[in-house]
Write a protein that holds these residues in place. Structure first.
Motif, mmCIF file in Angstrom:
data_model
loop_
_atom_site.group_PDB
_atom_site.id
_atom_site.type_symbol
_atom_site.label_atom_id
_atom_site.label_comp_id
_atom_site.label_asym_id
_atom_site.label_seq_id
_atom_site.Cartn_x
_atom_site.Cartn_y
_atom_site.Cartn_z
ATOM 1 N N ALA A 1 0.809 -1.226 0.000
ATOM 2 C CA ALA A 1 0.000 0.000 0.000
ATOM 3 C C ALA A 1 0.839 1.271 0.000
ATOM 4 O O ALA A 1 0.509 2.250 0.659
ATOM 5 C CB ALA A 1 -0.963 0.003 1.189
ATOM 6 N N LYS A 2 1.942 1.258 -0.748
ATOM 7 C CA LYS A 2 2.721 2.474 -0.866
ATOM 8 C C LYS A 2 1.941 3.490 -1.697
ATOM 9 O O LYS A 2 1.250 3.118 -2.648
ATOM 10 C CB LYS A 2 4.086 2.170 -1.501
ATOM 11 N N PRO A 3 2.007 4.776 -1.344
ATOM 12 C CA PRO A 3 1.179 5.794 -2.007
ATOM 13 C C PRO A 3 1.346 5.780 -3.517
ATOM 14 O O PRO A 3 2.454 5.729 -4.041
ATOM 15 C CB PRO A 3 1.700 7.103 -1.399
ATOM 16 N N GLY A 4 0.228 5.834 -4.213
ATOM 17 C CA GLY A 4 0.228 5.941 -5.664
ATOM 18 C C GLY A 4 0.155 4.640 -6.408
ATOM 19 O O GLY A 4 -0.226 4.615 -7.579
ATOM 20 N N PHE A 5 0.481 3.512 -5.770
ATOM 21 C CA PHE A 5 0.554 2.262 -6.512
ATOM 22 C C PHE A 5 -0.822 1.623 -6.685
ATOM 23 O O PHE A 5 -1.155 1.146 -7.762
ATOM 24 C CB PHE A 5 1.527 1.296 -5.836
ATOM 25 N N ARG A 6 -1.613 1.571 -5.630
ATOM 26 C CA ARG A 6 -2.937 0.974 -5.781
ATOM 27 C C ARG A 6 -3.805 1.802 -6.722
ATOM 28 O O ARG A 6 -4.628 1.258 -7.451
ATOM 29 C CB ARG A 6 -3.604 0.813 -4.418
ATOM 30 N N GLU A 7 -3.615 3.125 -6.685
ATOM 31 C CA GLU A 7 -4.419 3.971 -7.558
ATOM 32 C C GLU A 7 -4.195 3.620 -9.028
ATOM 33 O O GLU A 7 -5.105 3.708 -9.845
ATOM 34 C CB GLU A 7 -4.075 5.444 -7.315
ATOM 35 N N LYS A 8 -2.974 3.208 -9.371
ATOM 36 C CA LYS A 8 -2.697 2.852 -10.757
ATOM 37 C C LYS A 8 -3.515 1.651 -11.217
ATOM 38 O O LYS A 8 -3.782 1.482 -12.402
ATOM 39 C CB LYS A 8 -1.204 2.547 -10.936
ATOM 40 N N ALA A 9 -3.894 0.794 -10.283
ATOM 41 C CA ALA A 9 -4.624 -0.419 -10.637
ATOM 42 C C ALA A 9 -6.121 -0.212 -10.700
ATOM 43 O O ALA A 9 -6.846 -1.093 -11.127
ATOM 44 C CB ALA A 9 -4.325 -1.527 -9.629
ATOM 45 N N GLU A 10 -6.602 0.948 -10.267
ATOM 46 C CA GLU A 10 -8.044 1.173 -10.266
ATOM 47 C C GLU A 10 -8.546 1.223 -11.705
ATOM 48 O O GLU A 10 -8.079 1.990 -12.516
ATOM 49 C CB GLU A 10 -8.375 2.469 -9.536
ATOM 50 N N LEU A 11 -9.525 0.432 -11.971
ATOM 51 C CA LEU A 11 -9.990 0.296 -13.344
ATOM 52 C C LEU A 11 -11.482 0.515 -13.495
ATOM 53 O O LEU A 11 -12.025 0.266 -14.554
ATOM 54 C CB LEU A 11 -9.661 -1.121 -13.855
ATOM 55 N N GLY A 12 -12.150 0.969 -12.461
ATOM 56 C CA GLY A 12 -13.594 0.966 -12.536
ATOM 57 C C GLY A 12 -14.026 -0.487 -12.572
ATOM 58 O O GLY A 12 -14.675 -0.955 -13.506
ATOM 59 N N PHE A 13 -13.601 -1.244 -11.555
ATOM 60 C CA PHE A 13 -13.802 -2.689 -11.543
ATOM 61 C C PHE A 13 -15.254 -3.056 -11.795
ATOM 62 O O PHE A 13 -16.171 -2.379 -11.380
ATOM 63 C CB PHE A 13 -13.330 -3.276 -10.212
ATOM 64 N N GLY A 14 -15.441 -4.181 -12.436
ATOM 65 C CA GLY A 14 -16.773 -4.613 -12.831
ATOM 66 C C GLY A 14 -17.011 -4.355 -14.303
ATOM 67 O O GLY A 14 -17.932 -4.894 -14.894
ATOM 68 N N GLN A 15 -16.170 -3.506 -14.923
ATOM 69 C CA GLN A 15 -16.279 -3.259 -16.349
ATOM 70 C C GLN A 15 -15.600 -4.391 -17.119
ATOM 71 O O GLN A 15 -14.635 -4.982 -16.651
ATOM 72 C CB GLN A 15 -15.616 -1.929 -16.711
ATOM 73 N N ALA A 16 -16.114 -4.671 -18.280
ATOM 74 C CA ALA A 16 -15.534 -5.730 -19.100
ATOM 75 C C ALA A 16 -14.232 -5.238 -19.744
ATOM 76 O O ALA A 16 -14.005 -4.050 -19.889
ATOM 77 C CB ALA A 16 -16.523 -6.153 -20.180
ATOM 78 N N GLY A 17 -13.400 -6.204 -20.115
ATOM 79 C CA GLY A 17 -12.220 -5.879 -20.908
ATOM 80 C C GLY A 17 -11.193 -5.033 -20.190
ATOM 81 O O GLY A 17 -10.606 -4.135 -20.786
ATOM 82 N N THR A 18 -10.971 -5.298 -18.904
ATOM 83 C CA THR A 18 -9.983 -4.532 -18.157
ATOM 84 C C THR A 18 -8.912 -5.460 -17.608
ATOM 85 O O THR A 18 -9.213 -6.531 -17.090
ATOM 86 C CB THR A 18 -10.636 -3.772 -16.994
ATOM 87 N N ALA A 19 -7.655 -5.054 -17.738
ATOM 88 C CA ALA A 19 -6.537 -5.855 -17.258
ATOM 89 C C ALA A 19 -5.649 -4.992 -16.374
ATOM 90 O O ALA A 19 -5.483 -3.797 -16.618
ATOM 91 C CB ALA A 19 -5.719 -6.403 -18.427
ATOM 92 N N VAL A 20 -5.073 -5.609 -15.355
ATOM 93 C CA VAL A 20 -4.083 -4.947 -14.505
ATOM 94 C C VAL A 20 -2.732 -5.597 -14.775
ATOM 95 O O VAL A 20 -2.613 -6.817 -14.726
ATOM 96 C CB VAL A 20 -4.452 -5.064 -13.019
#
Length: 331
Positions: free
Chosen positions: A56-75
């Motif tokens: 949970a270092k600042p800035g890293f989790r935010e990069k993975a936010e994808l509007g989860f639940g949407q189709a066609g999203t990869a981390v």
């Protein structure tokens, strides 16, 4: 125009087989959502360091936010340690990512000096241990993005891809350069065919694919199942969808012009400010505004004022004039 041939990875359908590439500092949540809205087959997050994300270092989790639940999203995750890679994979799966992509292609020295990214091409046995750990940790499909090799004396992507398939990787994206080339010269799309011939899973071509013509040629030379678009989408978030429609069929995206283009840019700007907050958002948005003004042929003086504006109100006021120049060309 061909009949659309979607890529199916378990319950995940990637259609059309044209994606937005992960780009550091660019493919954040607001931009990915916009590109996906136009109809890209799938979008990939910025590369995320696995250990930093789990801790949970600042800035890293935010990069993975994808509007989860949407189709066609990869981390996309990166790292050197199997434990942290697996933990990061579990975390993004729990948050709803449809795909997990392993980065073995980043050429940046700060990544390869940590023996991650494309440095793993020099240690295929260790790379396979990381792949096995991630595949075992999650139920969603796991994909791999890499390059042709470390250098021209180490063109081992075909061997790595074949071993990755045996370990459970479901799709491989190949940037048609070696690590030592970084982004110099031209991507060698024909060299990707050796990787395509070495595996039975889908192979995606990447590198210097910016428009329909380059995408078509990359597909012809590589024999790939699809393409991944990076800088070609900068200032043109509809580009992956447009290329997909022209080459594979399906619905053409509505490319905004005039007032609709202004409204799209303003909406993207608002989304950036909401995601990052005003102070950071002002800085993050500048590169996107610059690309949009390039696309519109904005006057240089007006461009400078917008890119140095200190408040969102100034930007919103000037955008209509800045974006009124020129017409967007459908590539």
């Amino acid at each position: 125009m061909n009949n659309i041939q979607p890529i199916r990875l378990d319950s995940v359908e990637l259609s059309p087989p044209v994606a937005l590439a992960p780009m550091a500092g660019i493919t954040d949540l607001p931009f990915r959502q916009l590109v996906r809205k136009f109809g890209a087959g799938w979008v990939v997050s910025e590369m995320i360091a696995s250990q930093e994300m789990v801790q949970a270092k600042p800035g890293f989790r935010e990069k993975a936010e994808l509007g989860f639940g949407q189709a066609g999203t990869a981390v996309q995750i990166a790292g050197r340690d199997a434990y942290w890679m697996a933990e990061a994979a579990r975390m993004v799966e729990a948050n709803g990512a449809a795909l997990i992509d392993i980065n073995m292609g980043c050429p940046a020295k700060k990544v390869t000096n940590g023996y991650s990214g494309s440095a793993l091409l020099r240690e295929p046995d260790h790379a396979l241990r990381l792949i096995e750990a991630v595949v075992a940790a999650v139920d969603v499909p796991v994909t791999l993005k890499t390059r042709l090799g470390w250098d021209h004396d180490c063109l081992n992507a075909a061997t790595v891809a074949a071993r990755a398939e045996e370990a459970g990787i479901r799709m491989v994206t190949i940037h048609g350069r070696t690590r030592q080339q970084f982004y110099k010269g031209r991507a060698d799309w024909a060299a990707i065919r050796a990787i395509r011939d070495a595996v039975t899973i889908p192979v995606i071509a990447n590198g210097d694919i910016v428009d329909t013509a380059s995408a078509s040629e990359a597909l012809r030379l590589s024999g790939a199942a699809g393409v991944m678009i990076g800088r070609g989408a900068q200032g043109r978030p509809w580009q992956p969808a447009l290329i997909g429609a022209r080459l594979f069929g399906g619905k053409m995206p509505d490319i905004p012009t005039g007032a609709d283009f202004v409204a799209m840019v303003a909406g993207h700007y608002e989304a950036i400010l909401a995601f990052y907050g005003t102070d950071l958002g002002l800085r993050v948005a500048r590169k996107h505004l610059g690309w949009y003004m390039d696309e519109a042929g904005a006057p240089a003086a007006l461009r400078r004022v917008i890119l140095t504006a200190g408040t969102p109100a100034q930007v919103f006021e000037l955008l209509p004039d800045a974006l009124a120049h020129g017409e967007r060309v459908a590539a």
